[in-house]
Design a protein around this motif. Sequence first.
Motif, PDB file in Angstrom:
ATOM      1  N   PHE A  23       5.914 -40.292  75.349  1.00  0.00           N
ATOM      2  CA  PHE A  23       5.017 -39.806  76.401  1.00  0.00           C
ATOM      3  C   PHE A  23       4.650 -38.339  76.176  1.00  0.00           C
ATOM      4  CE2 PHE A  23       4.585 -37.346  80.322  1.00  0.00           C
ATOM      5  CZ  PHE A  23       3.424 -37.928  80.840  1.00  0.00           C
ATOM      6  N   LEU A  24       5.674 -37.516  75.960  1.00  0.00           N
ATOM      7  CA  LEU A  24       5.414 -36.077  75.759  1.00  0.00           C
ATOM      8  C   LEU A  24       4.489 -35.868  74.565  1.00  0.00           C
ATOM      9  CD1 LEU A  24       8.980 -34.545  76.338  1.00  0.00           C
ATOM     10  CD2 LEU A  24       7.002 -34.391  77.858  1.00  0.00           C
ATOM     11  N   GLY A  25       4.762 -36.573  73.467  1.00  0.00           N
ATOM     12  CA  GLY A  25       3.965 -36.407  72.254  1.00  0.00           C
ATOM     13  C   GLY A  25       2.528 -36.845  72.439  1.00  0.00           C
ATOM     14  N   ASN A  26       2.334 -38.083  72.943  1.00  0.00           N
ATOM     15  CA  ASN A  26       0.973 -38.646  73.033  1.00  0.00           C
ATOM     16  C   ASN A  26       0.137 -37.994  74.122  1.00  0.00           C
ATOM     17  OD1 ASN A  26       1.131 -40.614  70.934  1.00  0.00           O
ATOM     18  ND2 ASN A  26       2.444 -41.843  72.238  1.00  0.00           N
ATOM     19  N   TYR A  27       0.709 -37.773  75.296  1.00  0.00           N
ATOM     20  CA  TYR A  27      -0.074 -37.214  76.412  1.00  0.00           C
ATOM     21  C   TYR A  27      -0.518 -35.781  76.122  1.00  0.00           C
ATOM     22  CZ  TYR A  27      -1.309 -35.327  80.955  1.00  0.00           C
ATOM     23  OH  TYR A  27      -1.972 -34.698  81.976  1.00  0.00           O
ATOM     24  N   PHE A  28       0.426 -34.944  75.692  1.00  0.00           N
ATOM     25  CA  PHE A  28       0.066 -33.539  75.482  1.00  0.00           C
ATOM     26  C   PHE A  28      -0.809 -33.350  74.241  1.00  0.00           C
ATOM     27  CE2 PHE A  28       3.536 -33.041  78.503  1.00  0.00           C
ATOM     28  CZ  PHE A  28       2.988 -32.106  79.359  1.00  0.00           C
ATOM     29  N   LEU A  29      -0.661 -34.230  73.250  1.00  0.00           N
ATOM     30  CA  LEU A  29      -1.556 -34.142  72.092  1.00  0.00           C
ATOM     31  C   LEU A  29      -2.968 -34.575  72.482  1.00  0.00           C
ATOM     32  CD1 LEU A  29      -1.297 -33.404  69.029  1.00  0.00           C
ATOM     33  CD2 LEU A  29      -1.606 -35.818  68.626  1.00  0.00           C
ATOM     34  N   ALA A  30      -3.065 -35.572  73.369  1.00  0.00           N
ATOM     35  CA  ALA A  30      -4.392 -35.999  73.848  1.00  0.00           C
ATOM     36  C   ALA A  30      -5.087 -34.842  74.565  1.00  0.00           C
ATOM     37  CB  ALA A  30      -4.253 -37.194  74.777  1.00  0.00           C
ATOM     38  N   ARG A  31      -4.322 -34.054  75.341  1.00  0.00           N
ATOM     39  CA  ARG A  31      -4.912 -32.897  76.020  1.00  0.00           C
ATOM     40  C   ARG A  31      -5.419 -31.865  75.013  1.00  0.00           C
ATOM     41  NH1 ARG A  31      -1.428 -30.904  81.149  1.00  0.00           N
ATOM     42  NH2 ARG A  31      -2.958 -29.223  80.935  1.00  0.00           N
ATOM     43  N   VAL A  32      -4.649 -31.670  73.950  1.00  0.00           N
ATOM     44  CA  VAL A  32      -5.072 -30.734  72.887  1.00  0.00           C
ATOM     45  C   VAL A  32      -6.327 -31.282  72.209  1.00  0.00           C
ATOM     46  CG1 VAL A  32      -4.434 -29.700  70.678  1.00  0.00           C
ATOM     47  CG2 VAL A  32      -2.736 -29.859  72.502  1.00  0.00           C
ATOM     48  N   SER A  33      -6.309 -32.566  71.881  1.00  0.00           N
ATOM     49  CA  SER A  33      -7.411 -33.203  71.152  1.00  0.00           C
ATOM     50  C   SER A  33      -8.710 -33.144  71.945  1.00  0.00           C
ATOM     51  CB  SER A  33      -7.038 -34.659  70.848  1.00  0.00           C
ATOM     52  OG  SER A  33      -8.037 -35.279  70.116  1.00  0.00           O
ATOM     53  N   LEU A  34      -8.643 -33.510  73.233  1.00  0.00           N
ATOM     54  CA  LEU A  34      -9.848 -33.486  74.067  1.00  0.00           C
ATOM     55  C   LEU A  34     -10.342 -32.058  74.289  1.00  0.00           C
ATOM     56  CD1 LEU A  34      -8.833 -36.227  76.662  1.00  0.00           C
ATOM     57  CD2 LEU A  34     -10.579 -36.417  74.893  1.00  0.00           C
ATOM     58  N   GLY A  35      -9.412 -31.124  74.400  1.00  0.00           N
ATOM     59  CA  GLY A  35      -9.801 -29.714  74.522  1.00  0.00           C
ATOM     60  C   GLY A  35     -10.509 -29.228  73.269  1.00  0.00           C
ATOM     61  N   LEU A  36     -10.013 -29.687  72.128  1.00  0.00           N
ATOM     62  CA  LEU A  36     -10.610 -29.300  70.842  1.00  0.00           C
ATOM     63  C   LEU A  36     -12.021 -29.867  70.692  1.00  0.00           C
ATOM     64  CD1 LEU A  36      -9.844 -27.839  68.195  1.00  0.00           C
ATOM     65  CD2 LEU A  36      -9.096 -30.025  67.304  1.00  0.00           C
ATOM     66  N   VAL A  37     -12.197 -31.144  71.068  1.00  0.00           N
ATOM     67  CA  VAL A  37     -13.530 -31.771  71.031  1.00  0.00           C
ATOM     68  C   VAL A  37     -14.485 -30.963  71.908  1.00  0.00           C
ATOM     69  CG1 VAL A  37     -14.863 -33.795  71.774  1.00  0.00           C
ATOM     70  CG2 VAL A  37     -12.747 -34.120  70.532  1.00  0.00           C
ATOM     71  N   HIS A  38     -14.033 -30.648  73.108  1.00  0.00           N
ATOM     72  CA  HIS A  38     -14.856 -29.880  74.057  1.00  0.00           C
ATOM     73  C   HIS A  38     -15.234 -28.514  73.471  1.00  0.00           C
ATOM     74  CE1 HIS A  38     -16.155 -28.038  77.812  1.00  0.00           C
ATOM     75  NE2 HIS A  38     -15.295 -27.057  77.597  1.00  0.00           N
ATOM     76  N   ASP A  39     -14.247 -27.790  72.945  1.00  0.00           N
ATOM     77  CA  ASP A  39     -14.499 -26.433  72.416  1.00  0.00           C
ATOM     78  C   ASP A  39     -15.471 -26.457  71.240  1.00  0.00           C
ATOM     79  OD1 ASP A  39     -12.769 -25.526  74.316  1.00  0.00           O
ATOM     80  OD2 ASP A  39     -11.096 -25.157  72.961  1.00  0.00           O
ATOM     81  N   LEU A  40     -15.278 -27.422  70.330  1.00  0.00           N
ATOM     82  CA  LEU A  40     -16.163 -27.501  69.155  1.00  0.00           C
ATOM     83  C   LEU A  40     -17.591 -27.862  69.571  1.00  0.00           C
ATOM     84  CD1 LEU A  40     -13.940 -29.208  66.433  1.00  0.00           C
ATOM     85  CD2 LEU A  40     -14.988 -26.958  66.281  1.00  0.00           C
ATOM     86  N   ARG A  41     -17.709 -28.800  70.511  1.00  0.00           N
ATOM     87  CA  ARG A  41     -19.053 -29.199  70.963  1.00  0.00           C
ATOM     88  C   ARG A  41     -19.761 -28.031  71.626  1.00  0.00           C
ATOM     89  NH1 ARG A  41     -17.680 -35.224  72.884  1.00  0.00           N
ATOM     90  NH2 ARG A  41     -18.230 -36.243  70.947  1.00  0.00           N
ATOM     91  N   VAL A  42     -19.027 -27.306  72.467  1.00  0.00           N
ATOM     92  CA  VAL A  42     -19.620 -26.149  73.159  1.00  0.00           C
ATOM     93  C   VAL A  42     -20.011 -25.075  72.140  1.00  0.00           C
ATOM     94  CG1 VAL A  42     -19.098 -24.232  74.733  1.00  0.00           C
ATOM     95  CG2 VAL A  42     -18.488 -26.559  75.373  1.00  0.00           C
ATOM     96  N   SER A  43     -19.140 -24.837  71.136  1.00  0.00           N
ATOM     97  CA  SER A  43     -19.446 -23.840  70.088  1.00  0.00           C
ATOM     98  C   SER A  43     -20.709 -24.228  69.332  1.00  0.00           C
ATOM     99  CB  SER A  43     -18.285 -23.730  69.094  1.00  0.00           C
ATOM    100  OG  SER A  43     -17.166 -23.155  69.702  1.00  0.00           O
ATOM    101  N   LEU A  44     -20.813 -25.517  68.966  1.00  0.00           N
ATOM    102  CA  LEU A  44     -21.985 -25.988  68.221  1.00  0.00           C
ATOM    103  C   LEU A  44     -23.251 -25.860  69.059  1.00  0.00           C
ATOM    104  CD1 LEU A  44     -20.758 -29.195  66.349  1.00  0.00           C
ATOM    105  CD2 LEU A  44     -21.730 -27.163  65.298  1.00  0.00           C
ATOM    106  N   PHE A  45     -23.167 -26.280  70.323  1.00  0.00           N
ATOM    107  CA  PHE A  45     -24.347 -26.226  71.191  1.00  0.00           C
ATOM    108  C   PHE A  45     -24.774 -24.786  71.441  1.00  0.00           C
ATOM    109  CE2 PHE A  45     -26.531 -26.122  75.286  1.00  0.00           C
ATOM    110  CZ  PHE A  45     -27.514 -27.070  75.070  1.00  0.00           C
ATOM    111  N   ASN A  46     -23.810 -23.921  71.755  1.00  0.00           N
ATOM    112  CA  ASN A  46     -24.141 -22.503  71.983  1.00  0.00           C
ATOM    113  C   ASN A  46     -24.718 -21.866  70.733  1.00  0.00           C
ATOM    114  OD1 ASN A  46     -23.222 -22.786  74.564  1.00  0.00           O
ATOM    115  ND2 ASN A  46     -21.275 -21.740  74.249  1.00  0.00           N
TER     116      ASN A  46
END
Length: 607
Positions: free
Chosen positions: A100-123
Amino acid sequence: MANSNQQSSIKVYLRLLKYVVPYSGLFAISILGFLIFASTQPMFGYILKYFVDGLANPDASFFAAIPYLKDISFFVDLKLMHVVPLLIVLIALWQGIGSFLGNYFLARVSLGLVHDLRVSLFNNLLVLPNRYFDTHNSGHLISRISFNVTMVTGAATDAIKVVVREGMTVIFLFASLLWMNWKLTLVMLAILPLIGLMVTSASRKFRKQSKKIQVAMGDVTHVASETIQGYRVVRSFGGESYEQTRFLSASNSNREKQLRMTKTGAVYTPMLQLVIYSAMAVLMFLVLLMRGDASPGDLVAYITLAGLLPKPIRQLSEVSATVQKGLAGAESIFEQLDEDQEVDHGTEERARVSGRLEVRDLSFQYPGAEKPVLNNISFVADPGQMVALVGRSGSGKSTLASLIPRFYHHEHGQILLDGLDVEQYRLRNLRQHIALVTQHVTLFNDTVTNNIAYGDLAGAPFEDVRKASEAAYAAEFIEKLPEGYATLVGENGVLLSGGQRQRLAIARALLKNAPLLILDEATSALDTESERHIQGALDEVMKGRTTLVIAHRLSTIEKADLILVMDQGQIVERGTHSELLALNGYYARLHARDFVEVDDLVAEPDA
């Protein structure tokens, strides 16, 4: 060359990991979770030793052979038949917490990374120069934001998950095997160089194929995007079968490249398994040969732990494909992020300018073009004056209009606004002084009000929006819309006619109230009635404001204070309407042709 590629991959990967830094706390928790998960693997294998030994004597004490505990009656009384099942449940619970600790917190990192990269590309798209959009199609740019980013997160997070979880599992298993029988375990280590060779060879193929898949995916997005945007042209010209063929070809190309990558993985994985299980077969032979005085429980535990190794080793080898896909995606993303932004060396800012425009000896050539688009252009437009540019398509009129707000940079000559070269203004400040209306109107899927009061104008008083609409002769049709000014106009104003869209664009420019107004074929989409009304509105708007008008229809610019006739990037005639007609030259011929065409159109219904 291979070494150079490897260095490049490491460089790209390290740069990618920088995006994980803001999530380092969450990432640390997820890694801790995977460490917990990995530690349970040898526990499950080793518990079998006690289970097998307990088959012969289930009442034996579990802790009897453990120093420090064998003298404590509580632990000595605990039998194998009680402890082994309880330990299995406790290990499973411990493993569940780690998972649980591994999968849940990595998913939060992964989704945050997708968001940050998309925002960087769009900006980043918002600050790239015009020439970048001239040479890159929108489909590939959209594909990069939607498709490539998800592949990148696989390399930055999912791959790390496998490396940590499966890597630590392998380490824990090997440590347990070495502790149980180091001689046999060293035999297993002999196959590692062969596995390494296979992984390296497959990695190169995965990287190459992944780049091709991304390009093919961009083609699919591009064709779909063009067809959706131009659906009226497609239907009116019977282009359905052509577009079907084009999309089928792009989709087929993408499918074939995906299949090639799948084939590489499908061949590579069983080959790796064959190598690993061949080593297992040799190991089992050696266990039977060299069993010595080990108990059946020891041997079963050893074989079980060794049998758990192929799965994490295989997953570690497959992570190479995920990493290579991600690196290929990251390269395309960083390629865009590394593009030079729109150049802004200007240092001057002015709260308001009078609008005096002077062009001196201006020449311009597009990068890569064979000849200049503009050649020694010079003219002056004083505040309140209307200067018109006329000429055939391709004579350089729109290019000149694009140079004033610095969509492109001129190197030869000067463009002065209130005596200061446009290159010396801060870019944002310069564009605040200019209102631009082009033939190709851009509207957003928003309300009429928000399309008129857009960008810096957002939040303008409604009364000002209404006045600008009236001046642009747009209020009459806006008030007839289902929800008036609150009506959604659809994607790029699809729910409005061409003339209505153009009038909204003119209303937007009028609301901006800039001292310099550029109308690039701004009335081309209007019917004669609307054009007459707008012409009257523009007469009022142009007072005290410099206006540059580009038009094919010469009837729209007869009142201009100065008409510049352009041909092949040069001014061939200049003067007022009456002066140019008197010259009986280039303008007179254009004017005669323009009115012949208009007369033909008027006469047509009576024919």
